[in-house]
Motif scaffolding. Sequence first.
Motif, short mmCIF file in Angstrom:
data_model
loop_
_atom_site.label_atom_id
_atom_site.label_comp_id
_atom_site.label_asym_id
_atom_site.label_seq_id
_atom_site.Cartn_x
_atom_site.Cartn_y
_atom_site.Cartn_z
N GLY A 72 -11.37 -13.66 22.62
CA GLY A 72 -12.04 -13.76 21.34
C GLY A 72 -12.85 -12.52 21.03
N SER A 73 -12.96 -11.62 22.01
CA SER A 73 -13.73 -10.39 21.83
C SER A 73 -12.95 -9.38 21.01
CB SER A 73 -14.06 -9.78 23.20
OG SER A 73 -14.58 -8.46 23.05
N SER A 74 -13.66 -8.68 20.13
CA SER A 74 -13.03 -7.61 19.35
C SER A 74 -13.53 -6.24 19.80
CB SER A 74 -13.33 -7.81 17.86
OG SER A 74 -14.73 -7.81 17.63
N ASP A 75 -14.17 -6.20 20.96
CA ASP A 75 -14.75 -4.97 21.50
C ASP A 75 -13.64 -4.04 21.98
OD1 ASP A 75 -16.04 -2.98 22.94
OD2 ASP A 75 -17.51 -4.33 23.82
N ARG A 76 -13.44 -2.94 21.27
CA ARG A 76 -12.36 -2.01 21.61
C ARG A 76 -12.59 -1.34 22.97
NH1 ARG A 76 -9.27 0.58 17.82
NH2 ARG A 76 -9.97 2.60 18.58
N VAL A 77 -13.85 -1.15 23.34
CA VAL A 77 -14.15 -0.59 24.66
C VAL A 77 -13.68 -1.55 25.74
CG1 VAL A 77 -16.00 0.08 26.24
CG2 VAL A 77 -16.09 0.79 23.84
N GLU A 78 -13.97 -2.82 25.56
CA GLU A 78 -13.56 -3.84 26.53
C GLU A 78 -12.04 -3.94 26.60
OE1 GLU A 78 -15.72 -7.89 27.82
OE2 GLU A 78 -14.92 -7.92 25.79
N TRP A 79 -11.39 -3.85 25.47
CA TRP A 79 -9.92 -3.87 25.45
C TRP A 79 -9.37 -2.68 26.24
CZ3 TRP A 79 -6.87 -5.86 20.68
CH2 TRP A 79 -7.41 -7.07 20.23
N GLY A 80 -9.96 -1.51 25.99
CA GLY A 80 -9.51 -0.31 26.70
C GLY A 80 -9.72 -0.42 28.19
N GLU A 81 -10.83 -1.04 28.59
CA GLU A 81 -11.09 -1.22 30.03
C GLU A 81 -10.06 -2.13 30.67
OE1 GLU A 81 -14.85 -2.14 33.03
OE2 GLU A 81 -15.05 -2.53 30.88
N CYS A 82 -9.65 -3.17 29.95
CA CYS A 82 -8.60 -4.06 30.46
C CYS A 82 -7.29 -3.30 30.67
CB CYS A 82 -8.37 -5.21 29.48
SG CYS A 82 -9.73 -6.39 29.38
N LEU A 83 -6.94 -2.48 29.69
CA LEU A 83 -5.70 -1.70 29.79
C LEU A 83 -5.79 -0.68 30.91
CD1 LEU A 83 -5.10 -1.17 25.98
CD2 LEU A 83 -3.83 -2.71 27.50
N ARG A 84 -6.95 -0.07 31.05
CA ARG A 84 -7.17 0.90 32.14
C ARG A 84 -7.01 0.22 33.50
NH1 ARG A 84 -7.59 6.47 33.27
NH2 ARG A 84 -9.10 6.80 34.95
N ALA A 85 -7.40 -1.06 33.58
CA ALA A 85 -7.29 -1.81 34.83
C ALA A 85 -5.87 -2.29 35.10
CB ALA A 85 -8.24 -3.00 34.80
N GLY A 86 -4.98 -2.15 34.10
CA GLY A 86 -3.58 -2.49 34.33
C GLY A 86 -3.01 -3.59 33.48
N ALA A 87 -3.79 -4.14 32.55
CA ALA A 87 -3.27 -5.21 31.69
C ALA A 87 -2.07 -4.71 30.89
CB ALA A 87 -4.36 -5.70 30.74
N SER A 88 -1.10 -5.58 30.69
CA SER A 88 0.09 -5.21 29.92
C SER A 88 -0.24 -5.04 28.45
CB SER A 88 1.18 -6.27 30.09
OG SER A 88 1.62 -6.34 31.42
N THR A 89 -1.12 -5.90 27.96
CA THR A 89 -1.57 -5.81 26.58
C THR A 89 -2.81 -6.67 26.42
OG1 THR A 89 -0.87 -5.93 24.25
CG2 THR A 89 -0.20 -7.74 25.69
N VAL A 90 -3.46 -6.54 25.29
CA VAL A 90 -4.61 -7.38 24.94
C VAL A 90 -4.33 -7.99 23.57
CG1 VAL A 90 -7.09 -7.50 24.56
CG2 VAL A 90 -6.17 -5.85 26.21
N LEU A 91 -4.48 -9.31 23.47
CA LEU A 91 -4.24 -10.02 22.22
C LEU A 91 -5.51 -10.75 21.82
CD1 LEU A 91 -0.76 -11.62 23.03
CD2 LEU A 91 -1.20 -9.51 21.76
N SER A 92 -5.72 -10.85 20.52
CA SER A 92 -6.87 -11.59 20.01
C SER A 92 -6.51 -13.06 19.85
CB SER A 92 -7.29 -11.02 18.65
OG SER A 92 -8.25 -11.86 18.04
N LYS A 93 -7.47 -13.92 20.14
CA LYS A 93 -7.24 -15.35 19.97
C LYS A 93 -7.02 -15.72 18.51
CE LYS A 93 -9.57 -17.20 24.06
NZ LYS A 93 -10.64 -18.09 24.56
N SER A 94 -7.39 -14.83 17.62
CA SER A 94 -7.21 -15.10 16.19
C SER A 94 -5.78 -14.81 15.73
CB SER A 94 -8.19 -14.27 15.36
OG SER A 94 -7.94 -12.88 15.52
N GLN A 95 -4.99 -14.16 16.59
CA GLN A 95 -3.60 -13.88 16.24
C GLN A 95 -2.78 -15.16 16.27
OE1 GLN A 95 -3.69 -9.82 18.83
NE2 GLN A 95 -1.65 -10.38 18.06
N PRO A 96 -1.68 -15.19 15.51
CA PRO A 96 -0.81 -16.37 15.52
C PRO A 96 -0.29 -16.67 16.92
CG PRO A 96 -0.23 -14.91 13.71
CD PRO A 96 -1.20 -14.15 14.57
#
Length: 230
Positions: free
Chosen positions: A93-117
Amino acid sequence: MTRQLGATRVAIVEDHTLFAESLDVALTFEGHDVRRIAPGTSHCTTTGSLLRTVLQLKPRVVLLDLGLGPTGSGLPLVEPLTRAGAAVVVVTGSSDRVEWGECLRAGASTVLSKSQPLNDILATIRHLGEGRAVMSRDRRDELTATFLRDRSERHELRRQLETLTTRERQVLEQLMYGRTVREIAAASVVSEATVRTQVKSILAKLHVSSQLAAVGMAHRCGGLSYDSAS
């Protein structure tokens, strides 16, 4: 229903029951082997126990929330899960782009928002099962660069905060609590002039022109540490 041949095993790590149930139903309907893990339950009260529980399931894909209630942040789970061979899809539910980038840096395949379909999440699982990319290189690089830039800025801010003396840190901490110079002086049994001099020194060392800016720096760094204080 009969599970499809080659169904993807998906672990859902989510503390919001209704959202987890919706994902479970939709993914199961598509034929995936879905396992739900509820953070905060008796065997998942810490990050370590939660990680062990997920790894025991040997999922191909992990749908991971970042806010896991009493268990804390899901971010520390991204790197070990990725290292273990799971494709981590952060659904937050977070829209924090820094947090998203940290997830990707840690190896996440992608980050999706809970507001997406919901279909976006289902399509991501399908694409991962087919070995397809789920985030463009440009988008990944943009978000990762945002995180790295923020980390560098925080490092510089912490370096500046470490130049404060113990007393100056104590004064800044009181300012963070919203206390006035008069209140700080009364609590410390010193004159207001003394506290104003200390505040002036704080602003000079942090290269800012207001108490508000100094407080903002401290908050951005997650508070004050006294390890290096003099």
